[in-house]
Write a protein that holds these residues in place. Sequence first.
Motif, PDB file in Angstrom:
ATOM      1  N   TYR A  68       0.784  -1.177   0.032  1.00 21.37           N
ATOM      2  CA  TYR A  68       0.011  -0.026  -0.048  1.00 21.37           C
ATOM      3  C   TYR A  68       0.977   1.215  -0.049  1.00 21.37           C
ATOM      4  CZ  TYR A  68      -3.138   3.743   1.775  1.00 21.37           C
ATOM      5  OH  TYR A  68      -3.717   4.778   1.553  1.00 21.37           O
ATOM      6  N   ARG A  69       0.533   2.151  -0.664  1.00 20.89           N
ATOM      7  CA  ARG A  69       1.227   3.664  -0.612  1.00 20.89           C
ATOM      8  C   ARG A  69       0.102   4.640  -1.012  1.00 20.89           C
ATOM      9  NH1 ARG A  69       6.047   4.342  -5.103  1.00 20.89           N
ATOM     10  NH2 ARG A  69       7.117   3.782  -3.345  1.00 20.89           N
ATOM     11  N   SER A  70       0.264   5.444  -0.007  1.00 21.26           N
ATOM     12  CA  SER A  70      -0.864   6.474   0.060  1.00 21.26           C
ATOM     13  C   SER A  70      -0.496   7.712  -0.924  1.00 21.26           C
ATOM     14  CB  SER A  70      -0.883   7.322   1.374  1.00 21.26           C
ATOM     15  OG  SER A  70       0.239   8.109   1.801  1.00 21.26           O
ATOM     16  N   ALA A  71      -1.451   8.524  -1.255  1.00 20.39           N
ATOM     17  CA  ALA A  71      -1.208   9.741  -1.907  1.00 20.39           C
ATOM     18  C   ALA A  71      -0.160  10.614  -1.040  1.00 20.39           C
ATOM     19  CB  ALA A  71      -2.447  10.579  -2.216  1.00 20.39           C
ATOM     20  N   GLY A  72       0.745  11.236  -1.451  1.00 19.46           N
ATOM     21  CA  GLY A  72       1.612  12.023  -0.757  1.00 19.46           C
ATOM     22  C   GLY A  72       0.812  13.411  -0.100  1.00 19.46           C
ATOM     23  N   ASN A  73       1.234  14.001   0.813  1.00 18.00           N
ATOM     24  CA  ASN A  73       0.599  15.026   1.151  1.00 18.00           C
ATOM     25  C   ASN A  73       1.874  16.011   1.567  1.00 18.00           C
ATOM     26  OD1 ASN A  73      -1.230  17.111   1.507  1.00 18.00           O
ATOM     27  ND2 ASN A  73      -2.567  15.800   3.123  1.00 18.00           N
ATOM     28  N   VAL A  74       1.662  17.534   1.948  1.00 17.03           N
ATOM     29  CA  VAL A  74       2.780  18.449   2.266  1.00 17.03           C
ATOM     30  C   VAL A  74       2.425  18.829   3.758  1.00 17.03           C
ATOM     31  CG1 VAL A  74       3.574  18.785  -0.005  1.00 17.03           C
ATOM     32  CG2 VAL A  74       1.695  20.225   1.037  1.00 17.03           C
ATOM     33  N   THR A  75       3.573  19.210   4.171  1.00 15.63           N
ATOM     34  CA  THR A  75       3.256  19.930   5.620  1.00 15.63           C
ATOM     35  C   THR A  75       2.828  21.302   5.715  1.00 15.63           C
ATOM     36  OG1 THR A  75       5.507  20.445   5.730  1.00 15.63           O
ATOM     37  CG2 THR A  75       4.898  18.514   6.794  1.00 15.63           C
ATOM     38  N   ASP A  76       1.860  21.698   6.626  1.00 15.35           N
ATOM     39  CA  ASP A  76       1.366  22.953   6.783  1.00 15.35           C
ATOM     40  C   ASP A  76       2.344  23.889   7.050  1.00 15.35           C
ATOM     41  OD1 ASP A  76       1.376  22.748   9.582  1.00 15.35           O
ATOM     42  OD2 ASP A  76      -0.647  22.542   9.604  1.00 15.35           O
ATOM     43  N   GLY A  77       1.958  25.103   7.719  1.00 15.94           N
ATOM     44  CA  GLY A  77       3.107  26.262   7.911  1.00 15.94           C
ATOM     45  C   GLY A  77       3.532  25.897   9.234  1.00 15.94           C
ATOM     46  N   SER A  78       3.105  25.015  10.157  1.00 17.72           N
ATOM     47  CA  SER A  78       3.900  24.757  11.318  1.00 17.72           C
ATOM     48  C   SER A  78       4.579  23.469  11.017  1.00 17.72           C
ATOM     49  CB  SER A  78       2.611  24.401  12.497  1.00 17.72           C
ATOM     50  OG  SER A  78       1.956  23.207  12.020  1.00 17.72           O
ATOM     51  N   GLY A  79       4.734  22.753   9.971  1.00 15.12           N
ATOM     52  CA  GLY A  79       5.701  21.465   9.555  1.00 15.12           C
ATOM     53  C   GLY A  79       4.825  20.288   9.891  1.00 15.12           C
TER      54      GLY A  79
END
Length: 158
Positions: A68-79
């Motif tokens: 299983y590999r999830s979609a990627g996501n990015v960190t918000d302003g607080s990391g």
Amino acid sequence: MARSLLLFVLCALPVLSSAWRKGNPFLIKGRVYCDTCRCGFETRKTTYIPGARVRIECRDRTSAELKYRSAGNVTDGSGTYHIVVEGDQEDRICHTVLVSSPLHDCKVADPGRNRAQVILTRSNGAVSDLHFANAMGFFKDKALPGCDKLLKELLQDV
Ligand SMILES: *[C@@H]1O[C@H](CO)[C@@H](O)[C@H](O)[C@H]1NC(C)=O
């Protein structure tokens, strides 16, 4: 009208009920930091990285094959990142993994902190949908001034 509604209900019900059986999606939350002292752990000089990319991978417990590999996501302003995982991963070994950092001087993943284990099953009796992962980090190219002193202090406290 009534007929199409009936059709909709008949078609949607099996989908809904299988989603119900699997339970709510899991929500994984964690942070990505820049190890500004290049010491392998977070200190008070650590900064958190907005825009770092992460994802979740689950492998078979015995063959280590990627299942299983999830979609990627990015960190918000607080990391901080959030990743939604649909479906129970049962006894697979799951980790959140670092994919990339947007910082040109802090983009080499710390091999000791480039992944964090997450449990994505309810078969162990877990009830919460929200799971926290340990923070993961990239090394700053050059340690900040004052890190030597800080690390000496930290070692004295042990
Ligand atoms: C990505 O993060 C956003 C905001 O934290 C969240 O709303 C969204 O569901 C996440 N996407 C995935 C695929 O997990």
